[in-house]
Design an enzyme around this catalytic site. Structure first.
Site, PDB file in Angstrom:
ATOM      1  CE1 TYR A 143      -9.621 -31.050  69.559  1.00  0.00           C
ATOM      2  CE2 TYR A 143     -10.692 -29.622  71.153  1.00  0.00           C
ATOM      3  CZ  TYR A 143     -10.041 -30.797  70.841  1.00  0.00           C
ATOM      4  OH  TYR A 143      -9.813 -31.727  71.822  1.00  0.00           O
ATOM      5  CE  LYS A 199      -3.758 -44.770  63.490  1.00  0.00           C
ATOM      6  NZ  LYS A 199      -3.214 -45.865  64.307  1.00  0.00           N
TER       7      LYS A 199
END
Ligand code: ATP
Length: 335
Positions: A126, A173
Protein backbone atom coordinates in the site's frame (compact mmCIF):
# COMPACT_ATOMS: atom_id res chain seq x y z
CA UNK A 1 -22.29 16.92 34.90
CA UNK A 2 -20.64 14.16 32.86
CA UNK A 3 -17.57 14.87 30.78
CA UNK A 4 -18.16 16.32 27.31
CA UNK A 5 -16.21 14.97 24.34
CA UNK A 6 -15.55 16.77 21.06
CA UNK A 7 -15.60 14.17 18.30
CA UNK A 8 -15.45 14.56 14.52
CA UNK A 9 -18.30 12.82 12.69
CA UNK A 10 -17.88 12.07 8.98
CA UNK A 11 -21.22 10.72 7.68
CA UNK A 12 -19.62 9.60 4.38
CA UNK A 13 -21.17 8.20 1.19
CA UNK A 14 -23.89 5.68 0.38
CA UNK A 15 -25.29 4.10 3.53
CA UNK A 16 -22.80 6.12 5.63
CA UNK A 17 -25.23 8.83 6.83
CA UNK A 18 -27.83 6.21 7.83
CA UNK A 19 -25.46 4.01 9.82
CA UNK A 20 -23.53 6.83 11.51
CA UNK A 21 -26.83 8.47 12.56
CA UNK A 22 -27.78 5.19 14.22
CA UNK A 23 -24.48 5.12 16.14
CA UNK A 24 -24.94 8.73 17.28
CA UNK A 25 -28.40 7.91 18.67
CA UNK A 26 -27.14 4.85 20.53
CA UNK A 27 -24.23 6.74 22.11
CA UNK A 28 -26.58 9.50 23.19
CA UNK A 29 -29.00 6.97 24.70
CA UNK A 30 -26.10 5.40 26.62
CA UNK A 31 -25.63 8.76 28.33
CA UNK A 32 -22.28 9.77 26.84
CA UNK A 33 -22.10 13.49 26.27
CA UNK A 34 -20.64 14.12 22.81
CA UNK A 35 -20.40 17.37 20.92
CA UNK A 36 -20.28 16.03 17.34
CA UNK A 37 -18.46 18.17 14.82
CA UNK A 38 -20.07 17.01 11.57
CA UNK A 39 -17.84 17.37 8.52
CA UNK A 40 -18.74 16.19 5.04
CA UNK A 41 -16.26 14.29 2.91
CA UNK A 42 -16.53 12.01 -0.09
CA UNK A 43 -18.46 12.17 -3.33
CA UNK A 44 -20.84 14.94 -2.34
CA UNK A 45 -18.10 17.52 -1.75
CA UNK A 46 -15.92 16.81 -4.79
CA UNK A 47 -17.72 19.27 -7.04
CA UNK A 48 -17.51 22.11 -4.55
CA UNK A 49 -13.98 21.57 -3.22
CA UNK A 50 -12.31 19.60 -6.04
CA UNK A 51 -11.35 16.84 -3.62
CA UNK A 52 -13.21 14.22 -1.56
CA UNK A 53 -11.03 15.12 1.43
CA UNK A 54 -11.07 18.92 1.97
CA UNK A 55 -8.74 20.53 4.52
CA UNK A 56 -11.58 21.26 6.96
CA UNK A 57 -11.96 17.49 7.49
CA UNK A 58 -8.26 17.10 8.28
CA UNK A 59 -8.30 20.16 10.55
CA UNK A 60 -11.29 18.85 12.49
CA UNK A 61 -9.66 15.45 13.09
CA UNK A 62 -6.37 17.09 14.03
CA UNK A 63 -8.17 19.29 16.56
CA UNK A 64 -10.49 16.69 18.12
CA UNK A 65 -8.02 13.76 17.84
CA UNK A 66 -10.89 11.34 17.43
CA UNK A 67 -13.39 10.62 14.67
CA UNK A 68 -16.27 8.33 13.81
CA UNK A 69 -16.42 7.83 10.07
CA UNK A 70 -18.92 6.42 7.61
CA UNK A 71 -17.64 4.70 4.46
CA UNK A 72 -16.33 6.87 1.65
CA UNK A 73 -16.35 5.81 -1.99
CA UNK A 74 -13.13 6.24 -3.92
CA UNK A 75 -14.11 7.50 -7.39
CA UNK A 76 -12.55 5.23 -9.98
CA UNK A 77 -10.29 6.80 -12.60
CA UNK A 78 -10.72 10.45 -11.55
CA UNK A 79 -7.23 10.90 -10.15
CA UNK A 80 -8.29 10.90 -6.47
CA UNK A 81 -6.45 8.80 -3.98
CA UNK A 82 -8.43 6.71 -1.55
CA UNK A 83 -9.70 8.92 1.28
CA UNK A 84 -9.21 6.01 3.68
CA UNK A 85 -5.58 5.46 2.71
CA UNK A 86 -4.94 9.24 2.72
CA UNK A 87 -6.31 9.60 6.28
CA UNK A 88 -4.28 6.67 7.56
CA UNK A 89 -1.09 8.05 6.07
CA UNK A 90 -1.70 11.71 7.00
CA UNK A 91 -2.22 10.95 10.70
CA UNK A 92 0.03 7.88 10.79
CA UNK A 93 -2.85 5.70 12.00
CA UNK A 94 -0.53 2.72 11.95
CA UNK A 95 -2.75 0.11 13.57
CA UNK A 96 -5.95 -1.17 12.04
CA UNK A 97 -7.90 -3.20 14.58
CA UNK A 98 -10.77 -5.47 13.61
CA UNK A 99 -12.44 -7.64 16.23
CA UNK A 100 -14.11 -10.72 14.71
CA UNK A 101 -16.65 -12.21 17.06
CA UNK A 102 -19.66 -14.53 16.85
CA UNK A 103 -22.91 -13.36 18.42
CA UNK A 104 -25.74 -15.63 19.48
CA UNK A 105 -28.54 -14.95 17.00
CA UNK A 106 -26.35 -14.19 13.98
CA UNK A 107 -26.15 -17.13 11.63
CA UNK A 108 -22.64 -18.51 11.30
CA UNK A 109 -21.05 -21.95 10.96
CA UNK A 110 -19.17 -21.29 14.19
CA UNK A 111 -20.30 -20.40 17.65
CA UNK A 112 -17.26 -19.33 19.61
CA UNK A 113 -15.03 -17.13 17.46
CA UNK A 114 -13.49 -14.22 19.34
CA UNK A 115 -10.33 -12.95 17.70
CA UNK A 116 -8.80 -9.63 16.79
CA UNK A 117 -7.02 -8.87 13.54
CA UNK A 118 -4.27 -6.25 13.99
CA UNK A 119 -3.29 -5.06 10.52
CA UNK A 120 -0.29 -2.83 9.83
CA UNK A 121 -1.83 0.17 8.17
CA UNK A 122 0.87 2.30 6.55
CA UNK A 123 3.21 0.29 4.33
CA UNK A 124 3.60 -3.07 2.50
CA UNK A 125 2.16 -2.97 -1.04
CA UNK A 126 0.00 0.00 0.00
CA UNK A 127 3.02 2.31 -0.07
CA UNK A 128 1.84 3.02 -3.65
CA UNK A 129 5.24 2.63 -5.29
CA UNK A 130 4.47 1.16 -8.71
CA UNK A 131 5.75 1.61 -12.20
CA UNK A 132 5.37 0.22 -15.66
CA UNK A 133 8.30 -1.30 -17.49
CA UNK A 134 7.38 -0.44 -21.06
CA UNK A 135 4.18 -2.16 -22.11
CA UNK A 136 5.28 -5.59 -21.11
CA UNK A 137 5.67 -5.52 -17.36
CA UNK A 138 4.85 -3.63 -14.19
CA UNK A 139 6.39 -3.54 -10.77
CA UNK A 140 4.83 -2.84 -7.36
CA UNK A 141 7.22 -2.48 -4.48
CA UNK A 142 6.50 -4.04 -1.12
CA UNK A 143 8.01 -1.99 1.69
CA UNK A 144 8.42 -3.49 5.15
CA UNK A 145 10.39 -1.54 7.75
CA UNK A 146 11.70 -2.61 11.12
CA UNK A 147 10.24 0.49 12.72
CA UNK A 148 6.66 -0.09 11.51
CA UNK A 149 6.88 -3.83 12.24
CA UNK A 150 8.04 -3.10 15.77
CA UNK A 151 5.25 -0.59 16.35
CA UNK A 152 2.51 -2.92 15.15
CA UNK A 153 3.97 -5.85 17.11
CA UNK A 154 4.03 -3.81 20.34
CA UNK A 155 0.48 -2.66 19.63
CA UNK A 156 -0.71 -6.26 19.20
CA UNK A 157 0.97 -7.52 22.38
CA UNK A 158 -0.24 -4.53 24.42
CA UNK A 159 -3.77 -5.11 23.14
CA UNK A 160 -3.51 -8.79 24.12
CA UNK A 161 -2.28 -7.81 27.57
CA UNK A 162 -4.93 -5.13 28.15
CA UNK A 163 -7.79 -7.35 26.99
CA UNK A 164 -6.57 -10.38 28.93
CA UNK A 165 -5.95 -12.36 25.75
CA UNK A 166 -3.59 -15.33 25.75
CA UNK A 167 -1.91 -15.62 22.37
CA UNK A 168 -0.50 -13.54 19.53
CA UNK A 169 -0.07 -15.16 16.10
CA UNK A 170 2.14 -13.46 13.50
CA UNK A 171 0.88 -14.07 9.96
CA UNK A 172 3.45 -13.85 7.13
CA UNK A 173 4.98 -15.44 4.06
CA UNK A 174 8.59 -15.33 5.20
CA UNK A 175 9.39 -18.67 3.60
CA UNK A 176 9.11 -16.99 0.18
CA UNK A 177 9.66 -13.27 0.91
CA UNK A 178 12.69 -13.92 3.07
CA UNK A 179 13.79 -10.28 3.31
CA UNK A 180 10.52 -8.31 3.65
CA UNK A 181 8.29 -10.77 5.52
CA UNK A 182 11.42 -12.20 7.14
CA UNK A 183 12.09 -8.79 8.68
CA UNK A 184 8.47 -8.53 9.83
CA UNK A 185 8.53 -11.97 11.45
CA UNK A 186 11.91 -11.55 13.14
CA UNK A 187 10.85 -8.17 14.51
CA UNK A 188 7.57 -9.50 15.94
CA UNK A 189 9.48 -12.44 17.44
CA UNK A 190 11.94 -10.07 19.12
CA UNK A 191 9.08 -7.97 20.56
CA UNK A 192 7.34 -11.14 21.82
CA UNK A 193 10.26 -11.75 24.22
CA UNK A 194 9.12 -8.74 26.28
CA UNK A 195 5.71 -10.33 26.86
CA UNK A 196 6.46 -13.67 28.45
CA UNK A 197 2.93 -14.13 29.80
CA UNK A 198 1.54 -14.14 26.24
CA UNK A 199 2.02 -17.14 23.98
CA UNK A 200 3.57 -16.37 20.61
CA UNK A 201 3.41 -18.38 17.40
CA UNK A 202 3.73 -17.68 13.70
CA UNK A 203 1.71 -19.12 10.82
CA UNK A 204 2.24 -18.74 7.07
CA UNK A 205 -0.64 -16.81 5.49
CA UNK A 206 -1.88 -19.61 3.23
CA UNK A 207 -1.97 -22.10 6.10
CA UNK A 208 -3.60 -19.40 8.24
CA UNK A 209 -6.44 -19.07 5.72
CA UNK A 210 -7.18 -22.77 5.99
CA UNK A 211 -6.88 -22.87 9.77
CA UNK A 212 -9.15 -19.85 10.17
CA UNK A 213 -11.87 -21.65 8.23
CA UNK A 214 -11.35 -24.96 10.06
CA UNK A 215 -10.72 -23.87 13.65
CA UNK A 216 -11.14 -20.10 14.08
CA UNK A 217 -11.77 -20.61 17.81
CA UNK A 218 -8.05 -21.45 18.25
CA UNK A 219 -6.98 -17.87 17.51
CA UNK A 220 -6.86 -14.81 19.69
CA UNK A 221 -4.80 -11.86 18.36
CA UNK A 222 -3.47 -12.04 14.79
CA UNK A 223 -0.85 -9.50 13.71
CA UNK A 224 0.13 -9.10 10.07
CA UNK A 225 1.32 -6.79 7.30
CA UNK A 226 -1.18 -4.61 5.43
CA UNK A 227 -2.26 -6.77 2.47
CA UNK A 228 -2.76 -10.02 4.40
CA UNK A 229 -4.74 -7.96 6.93
CA UNK A 230 -6.99 -6.59 4.21
CA UNK A 231 -7.80 -10.03 2.86
CA UNK A 232 -8.13 -11.89 6.15
CA UNK A 233 -10.39 -9.13 7.59
CA UNK A 234 -13.04 -9.73 4.95
CA UNK A 235 -12.62 -13.46 5.39
CA UNK A 236 -13.02 -12.96 9.12
CA UNK A 237 -16.26 -11.04 8.48
CA UNK A 238 -17.44 -14.06 6.48
CA UNK A 239 -16.81 -16.32 9.48
CA UNK A 240 -19.18 -14.38 11.74
CA UNK A 241 -22.08 -13.23 9.56
CA UNK A 242 -20.75 -10.83 6.96
CA UNK A 243 -19.72 -7.23 6.45
CA UNK A 244 -22.67 -5.76 8.35
CA UNK A 245 -21.22 -7.12 11.58
CA UNK A 246 -17.52 -6.21 11.78
CA UNK A 247 -16.27 -2.94 13.30
CA UNK A 248 -12.86 -1.35 13.06
CA UNK A 249 -10.53 1.30 14.37
CA UNK A 250 -7.51 3.03 12.81
CA UNK A 251 -5.27 3.98 15.66
CA UNK A 252 -2.16 6.15 15.79
CA UNK A 253 -0.06 7.70 18.54
CA UNK A 254 -2.67 10.24 19.64
CA UNK A 255 -5.34 10.22 16.91
CA UNK A 256 -7.90 7.51 16.13
CA UNK A 257 -10.56 7.10 13.45
CA UNK A 258 -13.25 4.45 13.94
CA UNK A 259 -15.18 2.92 11.03
CA UNK A 260 -16.81 -0.31 9.94
CA UNK A 261 -15.02 -2.72 7.62
CA UNK A 262 -17.78 -2.47 4.98
CA UNK A 263 -17.94 0.13 2.20
CA UNK A 264 -20.67 2.52 1.07
CA UNK A 265 -22.99 -0.21 -0.31
CA UNK A 266 -24.53 2.03 -3.01
CA UNK A 267 -26.99 -0.74 -3.95
CA UNK A 268 -28.95 -0.25 -0.72
CA UNK A 269 -28.17 3.42 0.06
CA UNK A 270 -31.12 5.60 1.00
CA UNK A 271 -33.47 2.63 1.43
CA UNK A 272 -33.28 2.60 5.21
CA UNK A 273 -32.37 -1.09 5.32
CA UNK A 274 -28.59 -0.99 5.94
CA UNK A 275 -27.33 -2.83 8.98
CA UNK A 276 -25.93 -0.21 11.40
CA UNK A 277 -24.39 -2.87 13.67
CA UNK A 278 -20.81 -2.61 12.35
CA UNK A 279 -20.83 1.17 12.83
CA UNK A 280 -22.46 0.97 16.26
CA UNK A 281 -19.81 -1.59 17.27
CA UNK A 282 -17.11 0.73 15.89
CA UNK A 283 -18.49 3.47 18.12
CA UNK A 284 -18.33 1.05 21.07
CA UNK A 285 -14.61 0.56 20.30
CA UNK A 286 -14.34 4.34 20.27
CA UNK A 287 -16.02 4.61 23.69
CA UNK A 288 -13.51 2.12 25.13
CA UNK A 289 -10.67 4.11 23.55
CA UNK A 290 -11.80 7.29 25.33
CA UNK A 291 -12.30 5.43 28.59
CA UNK A 292 -16.11 5.26 28.61
CA UNK A 293 -16.02 1.57 29.45
CA UNK A 294 -19.28 1.44 31.34
CA UNK A 295 -21.29 2.87 28.44
CA UNK A 296 -19.46 0.51 26.08
CA UNK A 297 -20.41 -2.53 28.19
CA UNK A 298 -24.02 -1.35 28.34
CA UNK A 299 -24.30 -0.99 24.57
CA UNK A 300 -22.58 -4.35 24.00
CA UNK A 301 -25.05 -6.04 26.33
CA UNK A 302 -28.04 -4.36 24.65
CA UNK A 303 -26.82 -5.46 21.21
CA UNK A 304 -26.29 -9.03 22.40
CA UNK A 305 -29.89 -9.11 23.67
CA UNK A 306 -31.37 -7.74 20.44
CA UNK A 307 -29.40 -10.21 18.34
CA UNK A 308 -30.26 -13.18 20.54
CA UNK A 309 -33.97 -12.35 20.52
CA UNK A 310 -33.72 -12.16 16.75
CA UNK A 311 -37.00 -10.38 15.98
CA UNK A 312 -35.38 -7.10 14.84
CA UNK A 313 -32.55 -8.27 12.62
CA UNK A 314 -31.81 -6.37 9.40
CA UNK A 315 -32.20 -7.89 5.95
CA UNK A 316 -28.51 -8.88 5.54
CA UNK A 317 -28.85 -11.03 8.67
CA UNK A 318 -31.98 -12.74 7.40
CA UNK A 319 -34.48 -10.46 9.17
CA UNK A 320 -36.80 -7.74 7.93
CA UNK A 321 -36.16 -4.82 10.29
CA UNK A 322 -35.13 -1.43 8.98
CA UNK A 323 -32.02 0.45 10.13
CA UNK A 324 -34.25 2.53 12.43
CA UNK A 325 -36.15 -0.43 13.89
CA UNK A 326 -32.92 -2.24 14.78
CA UNK A 327 -31.45 0.93 16.31
CA UNK A 328 -34.59 1.68 18.32
CA UNK A 329 -34.60 -1.86 19.67
CA UNK A 330 -30.98 -1.47 20.86
CA UNK A 331 -31.93 1.82 22.53
CA UNK A 332 -34.96 0.20 24.16
CA UNK A 333 -32.74 -2.52 25.63
CA UNK A 334 -30.31 0.14 26.91
CA UNK A 335 -33.08 1.58 29.01
P1 ATP B 1 -17.38 0.61 -1.73
O1 ATP B 1 -17.17 0.91 -3.17
O2 ATP B 1 -17.67 1.84 -0.93
O3 ATP B 1 -16.32 -0.26 -1.12
P2 ATP B 1 -19.01 -1.73 -2.16
O4 ATP B 1 -20.47 -1.83 -2.46
O5 ATP B 1 -18.04 -2.12 -3.19
O6 ATP B 1 -18.74 -0.25 -1.64
P3 ATP B 1 -19.32 -2.83 0.45
O7 ATP B 1 -20.21 -1.70 0.68
O8 ATP B 1 -18.22 -3.06 1.41
O9 ATP B 1 -18.64 -2.70 -0.95
O10 ATP B 1 -20.19 -4.15 0.49
C1 ATP B 1 -20.57 -5.01 -0.55
C2 ATP B 1 -22.04 -5.39 -0.40
O11 ATP B 1 -22.31 -5.93 0.89
C3 ATP B 1 -22.93 -4.16 -0.51
O12 ATP B 1 -23.20 -3.86 -1.84
C4 ATP B 1 -24.15 -4.57 0.28
O13 ATP B 1 -25.07 -5.28 -0.51
C5 ATP B 1 -23.57 -5.45 1.37
N1 ATP B 1 -23.36 -4.66 2.61
C6 ATP B 1 -22.23 -4.03 3.01
N2 ATP B 1 -22.42 -3.38 4.16
C7 ATP B 1 -23.68 -3.59 4.53
C8 ATP B 1 -24.49 -3.16 5.65
N3 ATP B 1 -24.00 -2.39 6.62
N4 ATP B 1 -25.78 -3.57 5.69
C9 ATP B 1 -26.29 -4.34 4.73
N5 ATP B 1 -25.60 -4.77 3.66
C10 ATP B 1 -24.30 -4.40 3.54
Amino acid sequence: MSKEYNITLIPGDGIGPEVTEAAVHVIEAAGVNVNWEVVEAGEKVIEKYGTPLPDYVLNSIEKNKIALKGPITTPVGKGFRSVNVALRQKFNLYANVRPIKTYKGIKSRYDNVDLVIVRENTEDLYAGIEHKIGDYAAESIKIITKDASEKIAKFAFDLAKNEGRKKVTAVHKANIMKFSDGLFLNTVREVSKNYEEIEFEDVIVDAMSMKLVQTPENYDVLVMPNLYGDILSDMGAGLVGGLGVVPGGNIGKDIAVFESVHGSAPDIAGKGIANPLATILSSVMMLRYIGENEAAEKIDAAIAKVLEEGSKLTVDLGGSASTKEFTEEVIKKLK
